[in-house]
Scaffold this motif. Structure first.
Motif, PDB file in Angstrom:
ATOM      1  N   ARG A 278      27.213  65.871  18.363  1.00  0.00           N
ATOM      2  CA  ARG A 278      27.726  65.647  17.230  1.00  0.00           C
ATOM      3  C   ARG A 278      28.907  66.394  16.748  1.00  0.00           C
ATOM      4  NH1 ARG A 278      25.334  62.294  11.754  1.00  0.00           N
ATOM      5  NH2 ARG A 278      27.543  62.214  10.803  1.00  0.00           N
ATOM      6  N   VAL A 279      28.538  67.775  16.678  1.00  0.00           N
ATOM      7  CA  VAL A 279      29.406  68.805  16.389  1.00  0.00           C
ATOM      8  C   VAL A 279      30.390  68.814  17.451  1.00  0.00           C
ATOM      9  CG1 VAL A 279      29.286  71.203  16.223  1.00  0.00           C
ATOM     10  CG2 VAL A 279      27.457  70.190  15.206  1.00  0.00           C
ATOM     11  N   ALA A 280      30.187  68.710  18.542  1.00  0.00           N
ATOM     12  CA  ALA A 280      31.174  68.866  19.798  1.00  0.00           C
ATOM     13  C   ALA A 280      32.083  67.723  19.395  1.00  0.00           C
ATOM     14  CB  ALA A 280      30.621  68.781  21.051  1.00  0.00           C
ATOM     15  N   ALA A 281      31.809  66.632  19.207  1.00  0.00           N
ATOM     16  CA  ALA A 281      32.528  65.500  18.864  1.00  0.00           C
ATOM     17  C   ALA A 281      33.557  65.512  17.874  1.00  0.00           C
ATOM     18  CB  ALA A 281      32.041  64.012  19.027  1.00  0.00           C
ATOM     19  N   GLU A 282      32.981  66.208  16.700  1.00  0.00           N
ATOM     20  CA  GLU A 282      33.838  66.456  15.612  1.00  0.00           C
ATOM     21  C   GLU A 282      34.697  67.511  16.026  1.00  0.00           C
ATOM     22  OE1 GLU A 282      32.523  66.508  11.068  1.00  0.00           O
ATOM     23  OE2 GLU A 282      32.008  68.679  12.063  1.00  0.00           O
ATOM     24  N   GLU A 284      36.132  68.402  18.933  1.00  0.00           N
ATOM     25  CA  GLU A 284      37.121  67.507  19.833  1.00  0.00           C
ATOM     26  C   GLU A 284      38.246  66.884  18.911  1.00  0.00           C
ATOM     27  OE1 GLU A 284      36.846  65.164  23.841  1.00  0.00           O
ATOM     28  OE2 GLU A 284      35.220  64.977  22.601  1.00  0.00           O
ATOM     29  N   GLN A 285      38.055  66.497  17.979  1.00  0.00           N
ATOM     30  CA  GLN A 285      39.039  65.675  17.333  1.00  0.00           C
ATOM     31  C   GLN A 285      40.288  66.615  16.794  1.00  0.00           C
ATOM     32  OE1 GLN A 285      37.316  63.608  13.867  1.00  0.00           O
ATOM     33  NE2 GLN A 285      35.713  62.444  15.253  1.00  0.00           N
ATOM     34  N   LEU A 286      40.097  67.916  16.757  1.00  0.00           N
ATOM     35  CA  LEU A 286      40.915  68.810  16.423  1.00  0.00           C
ATOM     36  C   LEU A 286      42.164  69.103  17.622  1.00  0.00           C
ATOM     37  CD1 LEU A 286      38.751  71.637  14.716  1.00  0.00           C
ATOM     38  CD2 LEU A 286      39.853  69.531  13.584  1.00  0.00           C
ATOM     39  N   GLY A 287      41.753  68.696  18.503  1.00  0.00           N
ATOM     40  CA  GLY A 287      42.416  68.639  19.784  1.00  0.00           C
ATOM     41  C   GLY A 287      42.085  70.111  20.545  1.00  0.00           C
ATOM     42  N   ASP A 288      43.095  70.714  21.208  1.00  0.00           N
ATOM     43  CA  ASP A 288      43.012  71.895  22.113  1.00  0.00           C
ATOM     44  C   ASP A 288      43.281  73.257  21.353  1.00  0.00           C
ATOM     45  OD1 ASP A 288      42.356  70.409  24.365  1.00  0.00           O
ATOM     46  OD2 ASP A 288      44.619  70.416  24.889  1.00  0.00           O
ATOM     47  N   ARG A 289      43.830  73.175  20.044  1.00  0.00           N
ATOM     48  CA  ARG A 289      43.942  74.302  19.174  1.00  0.00           C
ATOM     49  C   ARG A 289      42.909  74.911  18.659  1.00  0.00           C
ATOM     50  NH1 ARG A 289      43.737  73.100  14.074  1.00  0.00           N
ATOM     51  NH2 ARG A 289      43.954  70.859  13.534  1.00  0.00           N
ATOM     52  N   ARG A 290      42.984  76.237  18.282  1.00  0.00           N
ATOM     53  CA  ARG A 290      41.711  76.784  17.479  1.00  0.00           C
ATOM     54  C   ARG A 290      41.652  76.009  16.186  1.00  0.00           C
ATOM     55  NH1 ARG A 290      44.345  82.354  18.294  1.00  0.00           N
ATOM     56  NH2 ARG A 290      43.767  83.307  20.125  1.00  0.00           N
ATOM     57  N   ALA A 291      40.253  76.031  15.714  1.00  0.00           N
ATOM     58  CA  ALA A 291      39.920  75.510  14.196  1.00  0.00           C
ATOM     59  C   ALA A 291      40.729  76.399  13.393  1.00  0.00           C
ATOM     60  CB  ALA A 291      38.575  75.362  14.083  1.00  0.00           C
ATOM     61  N   THR A 292      41.138  76.093  12.297  1.00  0.00           N
ATOM     62  CA  THR A 292      41.633  76.724  11.183  1.00  0.00           C
ATOM     63  C   THR A 292      41.260  76.530   9.812  1.00  0.00           C
ATOM     64  OG1 THR A 292      43.500  75.279  10.437  1.00  0.00           O
ATOM     65  CG2 THR A 292      43.744  76.594  12.504  1.00  0.00           C
ATOM     66  N   ARG A 407      33.081  74.055  21.628  1.00  0.00           N
ATOM     67  CA  ARG A 407      34.363  73.571  22.180  1.00  0.00           C
ATOM     68  C   ARG A 407      34.091  73.856  23.740  1.00  0.00           C
ATOM     69  NH1 ARG A 407      39.356  72.228  20.646  1.00  0.00           N
ATOM     70  NH2 ARG A 407      39.176  73.176  18.778  1.00  0.00           N
ATOM     71  N   ARG A 408      33.335  74.998  24.072  1.00  0.00           N
ATOM     72  CA  ARG A 408      33.396  75.425  25.375  1.00  0.00           C
ATOM     73  C   ARG A 408      32.027  75.341  26.169  1.00  0.00           C
ATOM     74  NH1 ARG A 408      36.190  81.025  27.780  1.00  0.00           N
ATOM     75  NH2 ARG A 408      35.288  80.906  29.884  1.00  0.00           N
ATOM     76  N   TYR A 409      31.059  75.342  25.211  1.00  0.00           N
ATOM     77  CA  TYR A 409      29.611  75.438  25.847  1.00  0.00           C
ATOM     78  C   TYR A 409      28.629  74.660  25.023  1.00  0.00           C
ATOM     79  CZ  TYR A 409      31.027  79.573  28.776  1.00  0.00           C
ATOM     80  OH  TYR A 409      31.731  80.490  29.694  1.00  0.00           O
ATOM     81  N   ARG A 410      27.746  74.036  25.773  1.00  0.00           N
ATOM     82  CA  ARG A 410      26.657  73.271  25.198  1.00  0.00           C
ATOM     83  C   ARG A 410      25.459  74.352  25.526  1.00  0.00           C
ATOM     84  NH1 ARG A 410      22.602  70.743  27.760  1.00  0.00           N
ATOM     85  NH2 ARG A 410      23.762  70.412  29.722  1.00  0.00           N
ATOM     86  N   LEU A 411      24.663  74.687  24.599  1.00  0.00           N
ATOM     87  CA  LEU A 411      23.600  75.911  24.793  1.00  0.00           C
ATOM     88  C   LEU A 411      22.068  75.369  24.743  1.00  0.00           C
ATOM     89  CD1 LEU A 411      24.929  78.658  22.101  1.00  0.00           C
ATOM     90  CD2 LEU A 411      24.959  78.658  24.628  1.00  0.00           C
ATOM     91  N   THR A 412      21.475  75.755  25.863  1.00  0.00           N
ATOM     92  CA  THR A 412      20.039  75.015  25.774  1.00  0.00           C
ATOM     93  C   THR A 412      19.053  76.401  25.654  1.00  0.00           C
ATOM     94  OG1 THR A 412      19.959  75.396  28.249  1.00  0.00           O
ATOM     95  CG2 THR A 412      20.768  73.176  27.175  1.00  0.00           C
ATOM     96  N   LEU A 413      17.684  76.151  25.328  1.00  0.00           N
ATOM     97  CA  LEU A 413      16.765  77.508  25.257  1.00  0.00           C
ATOM     98  C   LEU A 413      16.438  77.557  26.704  1.00  0.00           C
ATOM     99  CD1 LEU A 413      15.355  78.732  23.234  1.00  0.00           C
ATOM    100  CD2 LEU A 413      13.524  77.228  23.296  1.00  0.00           C
ATOM    101  N   VAL A 436      21.007  79.680  27.034  1.00  0.00           N
ATOM    102  CA  VAL A 436      21.698  79.501  28.269  1.00  0.00           C
ATOM    103  C   VAL A 436      22.932  78.750  28.186  1.00  0.00           C
ATOM    104  CG1 VAL A 436      21.648  78.575  30.696  1.00  0.00           C
ATOM    105  CG2 VAL A 436      19.584  79.591  29.906  1.00  0.00           C
ATOM    106  N   PRO A 437      24.134  79.211  28.341  1.00  0.00           N
ATOM    107  CA  PRO A 437      25.441  78.472  28.163  1.00  0.00           C
ATOM    108  C   PRO A 437      25.628  77.638  29.246  1.00  0.00           C
ATOM    109  CG  PRO A 437      25.801  80.701  28.725  1.00  0.00           C
ATOM    110  CD  PRO A 437      24.317  80.754  28.666  1.00  0.00           C
ATOM    111  N   ARG A 438      26.105  76.576  29.075  1.00  0.00           N
ATOM    112  CA  ARG A 438      26.359  75.385  29.989  1.00  0.00           C
ATOM    113  C   ARG A 438      27.723  74.799  29.884  1.00  0.00           C
ATOM    114  NH1 ARG A 438      22.039  75.265  33.025  1.00  0.00           N
ATOM    115  NH2 ARG A 438      19.999  75.476  32.118  1.00  0.00           N
ATOM    116  N   ALA A 439      28.693  74.567  30.823  1.00  0.00           N
ATOM    117  CA  ALA A 439      30.105  74.400  30.375  1.00  0.00           C
ATOM    118  C   ALA A 439      29.827  73.182  30.008  1.00  0.00           C
ATOM    119  CB  ALA A 439      30.895  74.496  31.817  1.00  0.00           C
ATOM    120  N   ARG A 440      30.762  72.870  28.877  1.00  0.00           N
ATOM    121  CA  ARG A 440      30.990  71.569  28.019  1.00  0.00           C
ATOM    122  C   ARG A 440      31.559  70.468  29.169  1.00  0.00           C
ATOM    123  NH1 ARG A 440      28.271  69.919  23.814  1.00  0.00           N
ATOM    124  NH2 ARG A 440      28.862  71.883  22.958  1.00  0.00           N
TER     125      ARG A 440
END
Length: 441
Positions: A278-282, A284-292, A407-413, A436-440
């Motif tokens: 849900r955080v990733a989806a939120e 993603e709505q910002l597009g490709d730019r950095r969050a400000t 934006r870039r990774y999903r983390l797992t234990l 463990v970072p896994r590519a989004r």
């Protein structure tokens, strides 16, 4: 008019050491049990009480602030190694008010907001070192990041890796819980390690001061501000070593809680993939730019995740005040000299204020279920006039770093990771957070 009782109830300490062993064996379990069994004011020892109700916490933090002090002991009259008593955090009364006014310009909203791009860029730099599928000890990533952010914001200077390690070592050895507190002068292995850590940290602070003094900087720099501090009539406000004290404590108090909060938040998101998604989806709505900073309102769920993480694992889980005159708290008489322990851990996990308090449910901050929550039931940054001076910077940093990571990774234990909180004298340090970072996708 309700009667005032002389002393609150509390557990009977074993072996004549007034619950010290039980507290240091498992501080979190001990204060939780005390609150549940004995009520909102608990006697831990002859001159030590635990205060648990938001109403009473508010009285200590706000309504009776002149009745309580942070530190009441005699301050050293020389620059003692490992002693930073003249820093803002360790002062009271007019001394505190003067230093708070002195440093407040550093934390103006426009200055905090202007740091947003630096925060997001630093977070991007952090994750460039990650390899998908490779487990990482996340504390080793977020501690240098937090120190880097603090160094840039407060000093306009990078903190070196050595300076970060020295600060971390000092914190670890300064606040380790022990069943019985051993005098620092005894040459035990722990005390030798502590003294070495303190000397290294002091050396790093003095080196940093000299490095900064070689430059010509403006008054928005922490060192420049503290060097403007004047001596009081009795020399109490700003002795010659005040810059050392303030830089040391500001760097520790600003970077350590932020690093702790980041580690706990990333861990909780790894445990709850639905929250991460849900955080990733939120984001993603910002597009490709950095969050400000302008995106903070659009990252409401991300902010709720951080609030919930701070509720379950408040980085500063315990603080204390000492009564400097007789007063009444929660129906009990408090004598002068009594120390009051105020633990965010207790009200944060109290079912009277939070339904299903042990559960990680960010939605509770958005669904209206916390309407009517007592103000001082949630105190991750303290409260009252002494509310953490860097709270706004910490909140901004947490949101932007989390947004950058997801934006870039999903983390797992990581397999076999065993995570536990280490409750030191002040901080709630995460141990064993391997992710463990896994590519989004």
């Amino acid at each position: 008019m309700p009667s005032i009782h002389e002393a609150p109830p509390g557990p009977e300490g074993a072996w004549g050491i007034a619950n010290i062993a039980d507290f240091h064996a498992d501080p979190l379990r001990f204060v939780t049990r005390c609150a549940r069994e004995f009520g909102d004011v608990v006697r831990l020892g002859q001159d030590n009480y635990l205060v648990c109700h938001p109403r009473d916490i508010e009285q200590v933090f706000v309504n009776s602030q002149r009745t309580f002090a942070k530190e009441t002991g005699q301050k050293p009259s020389y620059a003692r190694t490992g002693s930073y008593h003249y820093a803002l955090m360790h002062t009271d009364g007019e001394d505190w008010r003067y230093k708070r006014r002195l440093l407040q310009p550093l934390f103006k909203r426009e200055r905090v907001d202007a740091s947003a791009e630096q925060v997001a860029r630093a977070a991007e730099e952090m994750i460039t070192s990650w390899t998908p599928g490779e487990a990482r000890a996340i504390e080793g990533d977020v501690a240098p990041l937090a120190a880097q952010l603090v160094g840039r914001f407060l000093l306009g200077s990078e903190l070196s890796a050595n300076e970060v390690r020295r600060a971390t070592a000092f914190v670890a050895w300064s606040f380790r819980p022990l069943p019985i507190r051993i005098p620092r002068w005894l040459p035990t292995p722990g005390n030798i390690r502590f003294r070495w850590s303190v000397r290294q940290f002091d050396r790093a602070i003095y080196g940093l001061i000299e490095r900064l003094r070689e430059r010509s900087r403006g008054s928005s720099n922490l060192l420049d501000l503290v060097q403007q501090a004047r001596d009081g009539e009795d020399g109490c406000l700003a002795p010659a070593w005040y810059p050392r004290d303030e830089l040391a404590i500001m760097l520790l108090a600003a970077h350590q809680p932020t690093a702790i909060a980041l580690a706990w938040t990333l861990y909780l998101m790894a445990l709850h993939p639905e929250v991460d998604a849900r955080v990733a989806a939120e984001v993603e709505q910002l597009g490709d730019r950095r969050a400000t900073v302008e995106d903070l309102d659009r990252l409401a769920y991300t902010s709720a995740v951080i609030k919930e993480s701070l509720r379950l694992y408040p980085p500063v889980w315990m603080t204390a005040r000492e009564a400097i005159e007789e007063c009444e708290i929660g129906g009990y008489r408090i004598a002068e000299g009594v120390s009051l322990a105020l633990s965010a851990w207790v009200p944060h996990r109290d079912p009277r204020w939070f339904a299903d308090p042990e559960a990680f449910r960010p939605e509770r901050w958005l669904d209206g279920s916390l309407e009517g929550l007592p103000k001082f039931a949630y105190i991750p940054f303290g409260g009252g006039p002494r509310l953490c001076i860097g709270a706004s910077l910490a909140k901004l940093s947490l949101v932007l770093v989390i947004a950058t990571v997801v934006r870039r990774y999903r983390l797992t234990l990581a397999p076999g990771a065993k995570v536990s909180p280490l409750a030191t004298a002040s901080f709630l340090i995460p141990q064993g957070v391997r992710l463990v970072p896994r590519a989004r996708a």
